[in-house]
Each structure stands twice: as C-alpha cells, then as structure tokens.
Motif scaffolding. Sequence first.
Motif, PDB file in Angstrom:
ATOM      1  N   CYS A  66     -52.868 -36.018  37.685  1.00 49.20           N
ATOM      2  CA  CYS A  66     -53.463 -35.169  36.755  1.00 49.20           C
ATOM      3  C   CYS A  66     -53.790 -33.645  37.597  1.00 49.20           C
ATOM      4  N   HIS A  67     -53.277 -32.533  37.498  1.00 51.70           N
ATOM      5  CA  HIS A  67     -53.466 -31.418  38.028  1.00 51.70           C
ATOM      6  C   HIS A  67     -54.956 -30.652  37.505  1.00 51.70           C
ATOM      7  N   TYR A  68     -55.633 -31.357  36.701  1.00 52.43           N
ATOM      8  CA  TYR A  68     -56.890 -30.832  36.408  1.00 52.43           C
ATOM      9  C   TYR A  68     -58.093 -31.301  36.815  1.00 52.43           C
ATOM     10  N   CYS A  69     -58.153 -32.952  37.195  1.00 53.17           N
ATOM     11  CA  CYS A  69     -58.987 -33.782  37.552  1.00 53.17           C
ATOM     12  C   CYS A  69     -58.588 -34.407  39.014  1.00 53.17           C
ATOM     13  N   GLY A  70     -57.339 -34.606  39.196  1.00 52.04           N
ATOM     14  CA  GLY A  70     -56.775 -35.355  40.367  1.00 52.04           C
ATOM     15  C   GLY A  70     -56.731 -36.763  40.324  1.00 52.04           C
ATOM     16  N   LYS A  71     -56.770 -37.333  38.768  1.00 47.46           N
ATOM     17  CA  LYS A  71     -56.948 -38.800  38.593  1.00 47.46           C
ATOM     18  C   LYS A  71     -55.383 -39.078  38.592  1.00 47.46           C
ATOM     19  N   GLY A  72     -55.034 -40.506  39.135  1.00 51.82           N
ATOM     20  CA  GLY A  72     -53.687 -40.729  39.249  1.00 51.82           C
ATOM     21  C   GLY A  72     -53.504 -42.142  38.090  1.00 51.82           C
ATOM     22  N   PHE A  73     -51.823 -41.714  37.698  1.00 46.38           N
ATOM     23  CA  PHE A  73     -51.403 -42.530  36.499  1.00 46.38           C
ATOM     24  C   PHE A  73     -50.234 -43.297  36.851  1.00 46.38           C
ATOM     25  N   SER A  74     -49.655 -44.337  36.342  1.00 44.87           N
ATOM     26  CA  SER A  74     -48.588 -45.041  36.664  1.00 44.87           C
ATOM     27  C   SER A  74     -47.278 -44.446  36.069  1.00 44.87           C
ATOM     28  N   SER A  75     -47.453 -43.661  34.788  1.00 47.39           N
ATOM     29  CA  SER A  75     -46.317 -43.373  34.165  1.00 47.39           C
ATOM     30  C   SER A  75     -46.813 -41.950  33.434  1.00 47.39           C
ATOM     31  N   ASN A  76     -45.615 -41.312  33.345  1.00 39.90           N
ATOM     32  CA  ASN A  76     -45.665 -39.658  32.820  1.00 39.90           C
ATOM     33  C   ASN A  76     -46.256 -39.783  31.343  1.00 39.90           C
ATOM     34  N   ARG A  77     -46.053 -40.775  30.535  1.00 41.28           N
ATOM     35  CA  ARG A  77     -46.485 -41.039  29.037  1.00 41.28           C
ATOM     36  C   ARG A  77     -48.128 -41.046  29.252  1.00 41.28           C
ATOM     37  N   ILE A  78     -48.716 -41.808  30.233  1.00 42.54           N
ATOM     38  CA  ILE A  78     -50.059 -42.101  30.273  1.00 42.54           C
ATOM     39  C   ILE A  78     -50.687 -40.821  30.916  1.00 42.54           C
ATOM     40  N   LEU A  79     -49.947 -40.138  31.846  1.00 49.03           N
ATOM     41  CA  LEU A  79     -50.590 -38.779  32.271  1.00 49.03           C
ATOM     42  C   LEU A  79     -50.513 -37.857  31.276  1.00 49.03           C
ATOM     43  N   GLU A  80     -49.466 -37.767  30.356  1.00 44.65           N
ATOM     44  CA  GLU A  80     -49.398 -36.600  29.185  1.00 44.65           C
ATOM     45  C   GLU A  80     -50.663 -36.998  28.106  1.00 44.65           C
ATOM     46  N   ASN A  81     -51.065 -38.187  27.972  1.00 41.92           N
ATOM     47  CA  ASN A  81     -51.885 -38.525  26.895  1.00 41.92           C
ATOM     48  C   ASN A  81     -53.314 -38.331  27.543  1.00 41.92           C
ATOM     49  N   HIS A  82     -53.569 -38.606  28.920  1.00 45.04           N
ATOM     50  CA  HIS A  82     -54.717 -37.992  29.751  1.00 45.04           C
ATOM     51  C   HIS A  82     -54.834 -36.678  29.719  1.00 45.04           C
ATOM     52  N   THR A  83     -53.817 -35.972  29.956  1.00 41.18           N
ATOM     53  CA  THR A  83     -54.004 -34.328  30.199  1.00 41.18           C
ATOM     54  C   THR A  83     -54.133 -33.821  28.855  1.00 41.18           C
ATOM     55  N   ARG A  84     -54.124 -34.077  27.744  1.00 40.84           N
ATOM     56  CA  ARG A  84     -54.471 -33.843  26.274  1.00 40.84           C
ATOM     57  C   ARG A  84     -56.034 -33.997  26.262  1.00 40.84           C
ATOM     58  N   THR A  85     -56.867 -34.770  27.176  1.00 44.86           N
ATOM     59  CA  THR A  85     -58.274 -34.757  26.937  1.00 44.86           C
ATOM     60  C   THR A  85     -58.657 -33.555  27.800  1.00 44.86           C
ATOM     61  N   HIS A  86     -57.894 -32.945  28.377  1.00 46.58           N
ATOM     62  CA  HIS A  86     -58.179 -31.550  29.130  1.00 46.58           C
ATOM     63  C   HIS A  86     -57.952 -30.516  28.331  1.00 46.58           C
ATOM     64  N   THR A  87     -56.884 -30.333  27.818  1.00 41.31           N
ATOM     65  CA  THR A  87     -56.372 -29.429  27.031  1.00 41.31           C
ATOM     66  C   THR A  87     -56.928 -29.177  25.738  1.00 41.31           C
ATOM     67  N   GLY A  88     -57.097 -30.337  25.078  1.00 43.68           N
ATOM     68  CA  GLY A  88     -57.494 -30.417  23.563  1.00 43.68           C
ATOM     69  C   GLY A  88     -56.340 -30.351  22.722  1.00 43.68           C
ATOM     70  N   GLU A  89     -55.038 -30.524  23.199  1.00 47.58           N
ATOM     71  CA  GLU A  89     -53.859 -30.506  22.445  1.00 47.58           C
ATOM     72  C   GLU A  89     -53.993 -31.752  21.549  1.00 47.58           C
ATOM     73  N   ARG A  90     -53.514 -31.493  20.270  1.00 45.98           N
ATOM     74  CA  ARG A  90     -53.291 -32.571  19.358  1.00 45.98           C
ATOM     75  C   ARG A  90     -52.013 -32.521  18.406  1.00 45.98           C
ATOM     76  N   PRO A  91     -51.020 -32.945  19.186  1.00 43.70           N
ATOM     77  CA  PRO A  91     -49.562 -32.847  18.518  1.00 43.70           C
ATOM     78  C   PRO A  91     -49.394 -33.714  17.393  1.00 43.70           C
ATOM     79  N   PHE A  92     -49.930 -34.657  17.147  1.00 49.61           N
ATOM     80  CA  PHE A  92     -49.824 -35.636  16.107  1.00 49.61           C
ATOM     81  C   PHE A  92     -50.518 -35.222  14.828  1.00 49.61           C
ATOM     82  N   GLU A  93     -49.872 -34.911  13.954  1.00 48.70           N
ATOM     83  CA  GLU A  93     -50.745 -34.258  12.644  1.00 48.70           C
ATOM     84  C   GLU A  93     -50.441 -35.240  11.615  1.00 48.70           C
ATOM     85  N   CYS A  94     -51.409 -35.466  10.796  1.00 47.80           N
ATOM     86  CA  CYS A  94     -51.280 -36.163   9.503  1.00 47.80           C
ATOM     87  C   CYS A  94     -50.577 -35.370   8.421  1.00 47.80           C
ATOM     88  N   GLU A  95     -49.596 -35.919   7.764  1.00 51.05           N
ATOM     89  CA  GLU A  95     -48.790 -35.408   6.841  1.00 51.05           C
ATOM     90  C   GLU A  95     -49.548 -35.460   5.246  1.00 51.05           C
TER      91      GLU A  95
END
Length: 102
Positions: A49-78
């Motif tokens: 993670c380029h925000y906090c330096g924490k390491g992850f084993s996959s890109n998917r887990i890293l992407e989910n973690h990165t959203r804790t820093h950015t506040g992004e919420r791409p999954f919207e309820c219809e």
Amino acid sequence: MTNHFALVHLKKTKFYCAPCEMYFLNGFRLRYHQKYFHEKRPKPKHKICHYCGKGFSSNRILENHTRTHTGERPFECELCAAAFAQKHALTKHVTTAHKNKN
C-alpha cells in the motif's frame, strides 16, 4: 485448453490433491494449494500500500485495503442510496436490508 476441458467439463485432471479430494487445472495451482493450504506457509506480501506501507498477498486484497484510505465506495445498492467499499458488504446489505423487496 486440454487441462481446462478435463477440469471444467470432465471434473478430473492428473493434478489431484488426495487429502482434499480436489483436482486442479495445472501443476502450478496444485503446488500453490499444497504450499499455502497444507503446509500452511505464509503467502508473500509483496503488494504494498503506497499510503501506509502495509503488505498484502494479492492485488484484490490491496485494492480493498486502499479504499480504507481513499473513502471510495464503488459498490452501490440499486434499491437505496447505500454504497460500500467491498462487494461482499453490498451483498450482505441487500440480503438483510432488502430481503422482502425482491
């Protein structure tokens, strides 16, 4: 293609894990399974993670973690205005909050 056909359509390949009674697409996936599931070796955490330096084993887990820093919420309820950072949170929301609205 032959391995795909054997695994997906015939449900059987030469890459078999006897303790789990599972078949795998190729030797790499079987060895990966044995190493990290049966031998319980820790997965390398080389996705950083380029925000906090924490390491992850996959890109998917890293992407989910990165959203804790950015506040992004791409999954919207219809069905309402709710939005979520992770897909499983949206799925849980829909099944609990809107269980009678299907």
